[in-house]
Design an enzyme around this catalytic site. Structure first.
Site, PDB file in Angstrom:
ATOM      1  CG  ASP A 175      -2.099   0.938   1.067  1.00  0.00           C
ATOM      2  OD1 ASP A 175      -3.240   0.434   1.010  1.00  0.00           O
ATOM      3  OD2 ASP A 175      -1.909   2.167   0.993  1.00  0.00           O
ATOM      4  CB  SER A 233      -9.856  -1.870  -7.508  1.00  0.00           C
ATOM      5  OG  SER A 233      -8.970  -1.892  -8.608  1.00  0.00           O
ATOM      6  CG  ASP A 258     -16.922  -7.121 -10.333  1.00  0.00           C
ATOM      7  OD1 ASP A 258     -17.833  -7.730 -10.945  1.00  0.00           O
ATOM      8  OD2 ASP A 258     -17.139  -6.303  -9.424  1.00  0.00           O
ATOM      9  CD  GLU A 263     -17.565  -1.166 -15.336  1.00  0.00           C
ATOM     10  OE1 GLU A 263     -18.654  -0.829 -14.845  1.00  0.00           O
ATOM     11  OE2 GLU A 263     -16.585  -1.541 -14.656  1.00  0.00           O
ATOM     12  CG  HIS A 286     -18.848  -2.530 -11.479  1.00  0.00           C
ATOM     13  ND1 HIS A 286     -18.303  -1.382 -11.963  1.00  0.00           N
ATOM     14  CD2 HIS A 286     -18.637  -2.487 -10.137  1.00  0.00           C
ATOM     15  CE1 HIS A 286     -17.787  -0.663 -10.968  1.00  0.00           C
ATOM     16  NE2 HIS A 286     -17.981  -1.321  -9.841  1.00  0.00           N
ATOM     17  N   GLY A 289     -19.865  -5.726  -5.316  1.00  0.00           N
ATOM     18  CA  GLY A 289     -20.544  -5.287  -4.090  1.00  0.00           C
ATOM     19  C   GLY A 289     -22.032  -5.536  -4.126  1.00  0.00           C
TER      20      GLY A 289
END
Ligand code: NAD
Length: 403
Positions: A175, A233, A258, A263, A286, A289
């Site tokens: 990170d 992400s 994803d 898109e 996508h 979530g």
């Protein structure tokens, strides 16, 4: 709470738990199952204090200018691009969203894909559907003992780290910010160190501009031959053509994506990608979530933010206002003043209170950019004349009182 119930308008089929929570907090709730266009929205916002939307309704500067009663807008989703945040701040409208409600859903999808790709399930499944019985262990592994490389150790990356370790994986992460390594995870000093060490690389960075093409030819070539790549992400983080080339050449054993550079705009529109048709690539629209559990959590989370803002003035985790939570005291009145962040604003407010013989029992100030927000518990309660004095200050954007 005022004598007349506060009115809330919830659009786009927000989860029913939100309406239930707001109703139990004393609000009158109207739910609509679709998005509204600008004119319709302006008409419906007359007398509405709280507006809940998802991603389709646009809360423009024009809408905010017309909605004089509006105190808070909640995005019952993660993104807030559909709301003019600057206009909301200038009008003292608090904006909330639900940044963590679908974290677990993304993590579970990633885990399922890590297992599926490491076990070559997609290839076996595809062959079986063609009638081919290919019973062999070639290329199939347990994930236990394998190394997961996580790029971006935020909410999702760190939770994935914990679950992956529970499944017996070794975790190494990178990170750009100092992050506490959870469990036995090892923090790498560079992204390259992760790419060279991991059997599976999974990307969970945020959407900052600098992350465009974070993964291109050079990064894929730094990964171990036969390793697996996941991106759940942002689409623009990955150079899709470079990835497709490494899948075709079998340099990488598989991938799961994803999110994509391009898109489709709507449901049913064609998805165009060089990665289509590859049996070792998992493509999902996508939906990282998108679970019913996440929707429910979002409904409860944002409605809870509305309730806390309206009943206590709490703005913790607001997208646009300073985050303030002053514990509730027994004072007869709480003043909630959103103001321009200029020198002397707090001194002016406190001078007016002192001149009127009103004591400050508790006070908290926060600022964010051009906006300041001060919550003050006072005794005795201010007279209407004193409140008018506050309303008339050049610094004042919006004043609310709770008693
Ligand atoms: P987060 O902000 O909590 O974590 C992101 C982390 O990435 C931060 O720790 C940040 O320091 C780090 N980071 C940023 N750039 C980096 C870089 N170049 N190298 C290494 N680390 C870097 O975000 P989150 O809630 O964990 O979400 C992660 C991503 O997942 C976001 O892009 C989010 O939009 C996306 N997301 C996708 C879905 C989906 O449906 N697929 C759902 C939710 C979130």
């Amino acid at each position: 709470m005022p004598a007349r119930p506060i009115r809330a308008l919830l659009l786009e089929s927000v989860h029913p738990d939100a309406a239930e929570l707001l109703t139990s907090a004393g609000m009158s709730v109207e739910s609509v199952d679709r998005a509204l266009d600008e004119d319709e929205l302006i008409d419906r916002l007359d007398g509405v204090t709280v507006l809940g939307i998802r991603s389709k309704t646009q809360v423009s500067a024009r809408v905010l200018a017309a909605a004089s009663d509006l105190a808070a807008v909640g995005a019952f989703c993660i993104g807030t691009n559909q709301i003019d945040l600057r206009a909301a701040s200038e009008r003292g409208v608090a904006v909330f969203n639900a940044p963590f409600s679908n974290t677990r859903s993304v993590v579970e999808l990633a885990i399922s894909e890590i297992i599926a790709l490491t076990r070559r399930l997609t290839v076996k499944n595809s062959l079986m559907h063609k009638g081919v019985w290919d019973k062999s262990a070639d290329g199939a592994h347990e994930i236990r003992g394998r190394t997961l490389g996580i790029i971006g150790y935020g909410n999702i990356g760190s939770q994935l780290s914990v679950l992956a370790e529970n499944l017996g994986m070794h975790v190494v992460f990178y990170d750009i910010v100092d992050k506490l390594a959870l469990g036995n995870a090892r923090r790498a000093q560079t992204m390259r160190e992760v790419l060279e060490a991991a059997d599976i690389v999974t990307v969970h960075v945020d959407g900052r501009d600098a992350n465009a093409n974070l993964f291109g030819a050079e990064e894929f070539d730094a990964m171990r031959p036969g390793s697996v790549f996941l991106n759940l992400s942002r689409g623009f983080v990955v150079d899709g053509a470079a990835l497709a080339a490494r899948i075709t050449s079998r340099r990488l054993a598989g991938a799961a994506l994803d999110v994509f550079e391009e898109e489709p705009a709507g449901r049913g529109d064609e998805f165009v990608s060089a990665l289509r048709g590859m049996d070792n690539v998992i493509l999902t629209p996508h939906v990282g979530g998108s679970t019913l559990e996440a929707q429910q959590d979002i409904g409860q989370f944002v409605a809870g933010k509305f309730r806390d803002y309206l009943t206590e003035g709490a703005t913790s985790m607001s997208v646009n206002l300073p985050g303030i939570t002053l514990p509730v005291t027994a004072s007869p009145q709480r003043l909630l003043l959103i103001h321009r962040n200029v020198p002397g604003a707090l001194a002016t407010i406190n001078r007016i209170l002192a001149e009127q013989g009103v004591n400050i029992e508790a006070q908290l100030l926060g600022t964010r950019g051009t906006i300041g927000y001060v919550v003050t518990d006072v005794a005795p309660a201010c007279s209407e004349r004193t409140l008018d004095q506050f309303r008339g200050l050049p610094e004042t954007i919006r004043l609310r009182t709770l008693s």
